[in-house]
Design a protein around this motif. Sequence first.
Motif, short mmCIF file in Angstrom:
data_model
loop_
_atom_site.label_atom_id
_atom_site.label_comp_id
_atom_site.label_asym_id
_atom_site.label_seq_id
_atom_site.Cartn_x
_atom_site.Cartn_y
_atom_site.Cartn_z
N ILE A 137 3.63 -3.32 2.11
CA ILE A 137 2.34 -2.63 1.95
C ILE A 137 1.35 -3.26 2.91
O ILE A 137 1.16 -4.48 2.93
CB ILE A 137 1.85 -2.73 0.49
CG1 ILE A 137 2.85 -2.04 -0.44
CG2 ILE A 137 0.46 -2.13 0.35
CD1 ILE A 137 2.57 -2.27 -1.92
N ASP A 138 0.70 -2.45 3.73
CA ASP A 138 -0.18 -3.01 4.76
C ASP A 138 -1.67 -2.92 4.42
O ASP A 138 -2.51 -2.94 5.30
CB ASP A 138 0.11 -2.35 6.11
CG ASP A 138 -0.19 -0.86 6.13
OD1 ASP A 138 -0.53 -0.30 5.06
OD2 ASP A 138 -0.10 -0.25 7.21
N VAL A 148 -3.76 -5.75 -1.88
CA VAL A 148 -3.16 -5.44 -3.18
C VAL A 148 -3.79 -6.35 -4.23
O VAL A 148 -3.96 -7.55 -3.99
CB VAL A 148 -1.63 -5.66 -3.13
CG1 VAL A 148 -1.02 -5.54 -4.51
CG2 VAL A 148 -0.98 -4.68 -2.16
N ALA A 206 4.66 -8.07 -2.13
CA ALA A 206 4.28 -6.68 -1.91
C ALA A 206 3.54 -6.48 -0.60
O ALA A 206 3.68 -5.45 0.06
CB ALA A 206 3.43 -6.19 -3.07
N SER A 207 2.72 -7.46 -0.23
CA SER A 207 1.83 -7.30 0.91
C SER A 207 1.44 -8.68 1.45
O SER A 207 1.43 -9.65 0.69
CB SER A 207 0.57 -6.56 0.44
OG SER A 207 -0.45 -6.61 1.41
N HIS A 258 -1.48 -9.44 2.08
CA HIS A 258 -2.83 -9.71 1.56
C HIS A 258 -2.87 -9.33 0.08
O HIS A 258 -3.09 -8.17 -0.27
CB HIS A 258 -3.87 -8.90 2.34
CG HIS A 258 -5.26 -9.30 2.00
ND1 HIS A 258 -6.10 -9.91 2.90
CD2 HIS A 258 -5.97 -9.22 0.86
CE1 HIS A 258 -7.25 -10.17 2.32
NE2 HIS A 258 -7.19 -9.74 1.07
N VAL A 259 -2.65 -10.33 -0.77
CA VAL A 259 -2.59 -10.09 -2.21
C VAL A 259 -3.62 -10.96 -2.92
O VAL A 259 -3.73 -12.16 -2.65
CB VAL A 259 -1.18 -10.41 -2.78
CG1 VAL A 259 -1.16 -10.28 -4.29
CG2 VAL A 259 -0.14 -9.49 -2.16
#
Length: 159
Positions: A76-77, A80, A115-116, A118-119
């Motif tokens: 995922i970009d 999140v 997931a990403s 950046h979480v």
Amino acid sequence: MRAAGVALARSLARPRPLAKLPAALSQRYVHSIHRDHDGEWEFDLVWKPAAGFPVRAAWLAAIRRGQRRVHGGLGIDVPVLVMASAKTVKPKAGVDVTAATSCSTWNTSRAGPAASPHVTLVRIDGGLHDLVLSAKSVRERVFDELGRWMTAYLPVGES
């Protein structure tokens, strides 16, 4: 027991997808949220019975496939937000499940970063497994954190 159930689900998922797995479901979770017991929510216990519904082979196999996919990374970009209870407690006799419980806190916290790149991970003290079904003060914190995250990461008015 969990590993055996997952293996059984995997082997039965295609030939017998609706096969019921031998899973003992605790009534403690529903009791922790329903107002007739320890919670504050009123809902139809026919639609969400305290004893739950049978665990079906294809359902459990699909859940495990999805969890493996999340743990492997989703790519995922965009930012999140992951929120989880601050504590993990497996419901059992004598444990106050309304105090701070989530059977999957560790898994959620571990999977979120996959997931990403950046979480944001927020741990919620006193949160139940379903954070928005927790006590009012906990829900207020959940929505405060959600609002803070949305303000920081979701553009408003851009076109």
